[in-house]
Write a protein that holds these residues in place. Structure first.
Motif, PDB file in Angstrom:
ATOM      1  N   GLY A 111      21.659  43.320  71.784  1.00 26.02           N
ATOM      2  CA  GLY A 111      22.314  44.250  70.881  1.00 26.02           C
ATOM      3  C   GLY A 111      22.987  45.412  71.575  1.00 26.02           C
ATOM      4  O   GLY A 111      24.025  45.889  71.132  1.00 26.02           O
ATOM      5  N   SER A 112      22.416  45.857  72.697  1.00 24.67           N
ATOM      6  CA  SER A 112      23.006  47.003  73.392  1.00 24.67           C
ATOM      7  C   SER A 112      24.414  46.689  73.887  1.00 24.67           C
ATOM      8  O   SER A 112      25.246  47.576  74.030  1.00 24.67           O
ATOM      9  N   LYS A 113      24.651  45.405  74.185  1.00 25.20           N
ATOM     10  CA  LYS A 113      25.975  45.021  74.665  1.00 25.20           C
ATOM     11  C   LYS A 113      26.935  44.736  73.512  1.00 25.20           C
ATOM     12  O   LYS A 113      28.100  44.454  73.724  1.00 25.20           O
ATOM     13  N   PHE A 114      26.421  44.742  72.322  1.00 29.20           N
ATOM     14  CA  PHE A 114      27.213  44.330  71.164  1.00 29.20           C
ATOM     15  C   PHE A 114      27.657  45.521  70.324  1.00 29.20           C
ATOM     16  O   PHE A 114      28.074  45.353  69.201  1.00 29.20           O
ATOM     17  N   GLU A 115      27.545  46.711  70.911  1.00 25.75           N
ATOM     18  CA  GLU A 115      27.752  47.883  70.060  1.00 25.75           C
ATOM     19  C   GLU A 115      29.228  48.173  69.819  1.00 25.75           C
ATOM     20  O   GLU A 115      29.789  49.141  70.315  1.00 25.75           O
ATOM     21  N   GLN A 116      29.854  47.307  69.067  1.00 27.07           N
ATOM     22  CA  GLN A 116      31.220  47.541  68.632  1.00 27.07           C
ATOM     23  C   GLN A 116      31.346  47.053  67.214  1.00 27.07           C
ATOM     24  O   GLN A 116      30.479  46.357  66.724  1.00 27.07           O
ATOM     25  N   ARG A 117      32.478  47.388  66.633  1.00 30.31           N
ATOM     26  CA  ARG A 117      32.718  46.865  65.295  1.00 30.31           C
ATOM     27  C   ARG A 117      32.962  45.371  65.381  1.00 30.31           C
ATOM     28  O   ARG A 117      33.380  44.843  66.406  1.00 30.31           O
ATOM     29  N   ALA A 118      32.721  44.710  64.269  1.00 34.02           N
ATOM     30  CA  ALA A 118      32.870  43.259  64.245  1.00 34.02           C
ATOM     31  C   ALA A 118      34.282  42.843  64.620  1.00 34.02           C
ATOM     32  O   ALA A 118      34.493  41.816  65.256  1.00 34.02           O
ATOM     33  N   SER A 119      35.247  43.651  64.231  1.00 29.21           N
ATOM     34  CA  SER A 119      36.624  43.245  64.473  1.00 29.21           C
ATOM     35  C   SER A 119      37.044  43.502  65.914  1.00 29.21           C
ATOM     36  O   SER A 119      37.944  42.849  66.424  1.00 29.21           O
ATOM     37  N   GLU A 120      36.372  44.440  66.573  1.00 29.48           N
ATOM     38  CA  GLU A 120      36.802  44.784  67.927  1.00 29.48           C
ATOM     39  C   GLU A 120      36.356  43.758  68.953  1.00 29.48           C
ATOM     40  O   GLU A 120      36.954  43.633  70.011  1.00 29.48           O
ATOM     41  N   ARG A 121      35.317  43.038  68.608  1.00 28.06           N
ATOM     42  CA  ARG A 121      34.760  42.093  69.578  1.00 28.06           C
ATOM     43  C   ARG A 121      35.739  40.975  69.904  1.00 28.06           C
ATOM     44  O   ARG A 121      35.751  40.433  70.998  1.00 28.06           O
ATOM     45  N   SER A 122      36.590  40.634  68.951  1.00 22.85           N
ATOM     46  CA  SER A 122      37.552  39.560  69.176  1.00 22.85           C
ATOM     47  C   SER A 122      38.492  39.881  70.324  1.00 22.85           C
ATOM     48  O   SER A 122      38.880  39.011  71.088  1.00 22.85           O
ATOM     49  N   ALA A 123      38.871  41.125  70.432  1.00 19.58           N
ATOM     50  CA  ALA A 123      39.884  41.489  71.409  1.00 19.58           C
ATOM     51  C   ALA A 123      39.281  41.881  72.747  1.00 19.58           C
ATOM     52  O   ALA A 123      39.952  41.878  73.756  1.00 19.58           O
ATOM     53  N   LYS A 124      37.997  42.203  72.748  1.00 25.31           N
ATOM     54  CA  LYS A 124      37.406  42.765  73.951  1.00 25.31           C
ATOM     55  C   LYS A 124      37.088  41.703  74.983  1.00 25.31           C
ATOM     56  O   LYS A 124      36.753  40.579  74.645  1.00 25.31           O
ATOM     57  N   LYS A 125      37.203  42.116  76.239  1.00 23.87           N
ATOM     58  CA  LYS A 125      36.780  41.215  77.306  1.00 23.87           C
ATOM     59  C   LYS A 125      35.392  41.647  77.771  1.00 23.87           C
ATOM     60  O   LYS A 125      35.159  42.813  78.047  1.00 23.87           O
ATOM     61  N   PHE A 126      34.514  40.684  77.857  1.00 22.08           N
ATOM     62  CA  PHE A 126      33.158  41.014  78.273  1.00 22.08           C
ATOM     63  C   PHE A 126      33.036  40.861  79.777  1.00 22.08           C
ATOM     64  O   PHE A 126      33.634  39.976  80.372  1.00 22.08           O
ATOM     65  N   LYS A 127      32.256  41.730  80.362  1.00 21.83           N
ATOM     66  CA  LYS A 127      31.975  41.578  81.786  1.00 21.83           C
ATOM     67  C   LYS A 127      30.958  40.452  81.955  1.00 21.83           C
ATOM     68  O   LYS A 127      30.037  40.307  81.147  1.00 21.83           O
ATOM     69  N   VAL A 128      31.168  39.688  83.018  1.00 24.73           N
ATOM     70  CA  VAL A 128      30.299  38.533  83.208  1.00 24.73           C
ATOM     71  C   VAL A 128      28.873  38.978  83.504  1.00 24.73           C
ATOM     72  O   VAL A 128      27.918  38.468  82.958  1.00 24.73           O
ATOM     73  N   LYS A 129      28.783  39.970  84.401  1.00 23.37           N
ATOM     74  CA  LYS A 129      27.440  40.412  84.747  1.00 23.37           C
ATOM     75  C   LYS A 129      27.273  41.879  84.391  1.00 23.37           C
ATOM     76  O   LYS A 129      28.143  42.699  84.624  1.00 23.37           O
ATOM     77  N   GLY A 130      26.162  42.161  83.839  1.00 21.24           N
ATOM     78  CA  GLY A 130      25.863  43.551  83.534  1.00 21.24           C
ATOM     79  C   GLY A 130      24.371  43.729  83.586  1.00 21.24           C
ATOM     80  O   GLY A 130      23.611  42.760  83.512  1.00 21.24           O
ATOM     81  N   THR A 131      23.958  44.937  83.735  1.00 16.24           N
ATOM     82  CA  THR A 131      22.513  45.148  83.770  1.00 16.24           C
ATOM     83  C   THR A 131      21.980  45.189  82.349  1.00 16.24           C
ATOM     84  O   THR A 131      22.567  45.810  81.469  1.00 16.24           O
ATOM     85  N   ILE A 132      20.922  44.483  82.136  1.00 15.19           N
ATOM     86  CA  ILE A 132      20.295  44.476  80.825  1.00 15.19           C
ATOM     87  C   ILE A 132      18.903  45.057  80.976  1.00 15.19           C
ATOM     88  O   ILE A 132      18.062  44.511  81.698  1.00 15.19           O
ATOM     89  N   ASP A 133      18.706  46.169  80.386  1.00 16.35           N
ATOM     90  CA  ASP A 133      17.407  46.818  80.542  1.00 16.35           C
ATOM     91  C   ASP A 133      16.606  46.692  79.259  1.00 16.35           C
ATOM     92  O   ASP A 133      16.491  47.604  78.490  1.00 16.35           O
ATOM     93  N   LEU A 134      16.150  45.524  79.013  1.00 19.53           N
ATOM     94  CA  LEU A 134      15.213  45.386  77.908  1.00 19.53           C
ATOM     95  C   LEU A 134      14.472  44.066  78.064  1.00 19.53           C
ATOM     96  O   LEU A 134      15.095  43.051  78.246  1.00 19.53           O
TER      97      LEU A 134
END
Ligand code: ZN
Lengths: 166, 222
Positions: free
Chosen positions: B199-222
């Motif tokens: 969820g921490s990586k998903f903190e955008q509006r539903a519509s914004e996720r379509s356009a966004k590029k995700f980084k392949v690697k990121g730190t996940i602290d949970l």
């Protein structure tokens, strides 16, 4: 063709959201809020990715509050007459009161449906609605029935219409 | 007698021409109810009450003259934030928060996801996840697997609305739950394929996720 379409996922998502909005309303005709939320999401996605939506979809969405316009459920549809010859179909959104009127003209076809649009894809496609010409032989009953039947067909075949756009 | 005529089902030959079908009685009743409610003239009493209780009203002789410059522009302007708040555009009313009403939506979502990902045993999980990143999750059944707040863990329900920072899900007990995305991990299951959403990586509006590029690697602290 659908295989190499650029924004295939996005189109599928738009298609799903449009169907979901219909699905919610068909389950519970009073749950306008959720259906509006889906339509709103659909609209914002299309705007962010600069994807053109088919006129048949745009005509079933309220411009002001983004809710889905379904005759009798979320919108009222009336026939209005300006003078003797020109007649309009006026759709009024029940929740916000915004109305949109379309000229009754059975001979009118959208720019995207015309053969010229398919032949020259590099040419800038003009806005379809502004090209409406007023024809004399408009009978309100005929034109309305043709319009509404066309729109319902397009709703069913929406996946194909959104897929074939490019 | 006329009432019987109104309630009669559509004859089969007409059904073909019109392209419509009769619905089940429960659905027809729900439609009729909504239709009547919408068709009734709204009483202005309610507005009057709220106006009198919150605003100072000046009593005068003249009626306010209609602003003619305003009427000339017929274009839709969209709603202002204030109007949106007043209309409660996206708030689901409590009487509509029923789990069973959203089951068809979930069914539709399943079809959409299967169509989108082409779920086969042979397809690699990476490609499916790449597609899921930009997919729509409205209608999915999600479960909170891990969270910094332990009381969220184990909540299951159909996701009905996705906002920038929260998911709104409806549980089997017909409760609408608001779950923050931050510091939670969600689980989505489609035909035996289980995917986790951070969820921490998903903190955008539903519509914004379509356009966004995700980084392949990121730190996940949970
Ligand atoms: Zn509206």
């Amino acid at each position: 063709m659908a295989g190499q379409l650029k924004d295939r996922e996005a189109y599928q998502r738009l298609n799903y959201l449009y169907q979901a909005a219909h699905c919610v309303l068909s389950q519970n005709p009073e749950n306008v809020e959720l259906s509006r939320f889906y339509s709103f999401t659909q609209k914002t996605i299309a705007r962010r990715l600069v994807l053109r939506q088919d006129p048949s979809i745009k005509r079933t969405m309220c411009k002001k509050c983004c809710s889905l316009l379904i005759p009798g459920v979320t919108a009222t549809v009336r026939q209005r007459r300006k003078n003797r010859k020109t007649r309009f179909t006026v759709m009024r959104c029940i929740s916000c009161g915004q109305s949109k009127s379309l000229l009754n003209n059975p001979d009118y076809s959208l720019w995207a449906d015309q053969p010229e649009a398919q032949l020259q894809p590099q040419k800038q496609t003009g806005p379809g609605s502004s090209g409406e010409k007023q024809h004399k032989k408009t009978k309100p009953g005929e034109s309305v029935s043709s319009q509404s039947s066309a729109s319902t067909q397009q709703q069913q075949s929406i996946s194909s219409s959104s897929g074939n756009k490019d | 007698m006329e009432e019987a005529l109104v309630r009669a089902p559509i004859p089969p030959d007409l059904r073909k021409i019109l392209g419509v079908e009769s619905k089940t009685s429960s659905k027809a009743e729900a439609f009729t109810r909504a239709f009547l409610k919408n068709s009734m003239q709204r009483t202005s009493k309610h507005d009057l009450d709220s106006m009198l209780s919150y605003k100072a009203v000046i009593l005068g002789f003249t009626r306010p003259q209609k602003d003619k410059s305003k009427r000339s522009s017929k274009r839709a302007k969209g709603l202002s934030a204030k109007q949106k708040r007043k209309m409660k555009v996206f708030q689901i009313k409590p009487e509509h928060q029923r789990y069973e009403l959203f089951l068809p939506l979930h069914e539709l979502w399943r079809q959409y996801i299967i169509d989108l990902c082409g779920l086969k045993p042979t397809s690699s999980p990476q490609s499916v996840q790449q597609k899921l990143l930009k997919a729509d999750f409205h209608g999915a059944i999600i479960t909170v697997v891990r969270s910094k707040c332990p009381s969220y863990v184990g909540t299951t329900g159909i996701l009905v609305q996705e906002f920038k920072h929260v998911f709104k899900i409806i549980t089997k007990e017909d409760k609408l739950k608001v779950i923050p995305k931050r510091n939670s991990v969600f689980e989505v299951e489609i035909n035996g394929f289980i995917s986790h959403i951070y969820g921490s990586k998903f903190e955008q509006r539903a519509s914004e996720r379509s356009a966004k590029k995700f980084k392949v690697k990121g730190t996940i602290d949970l």
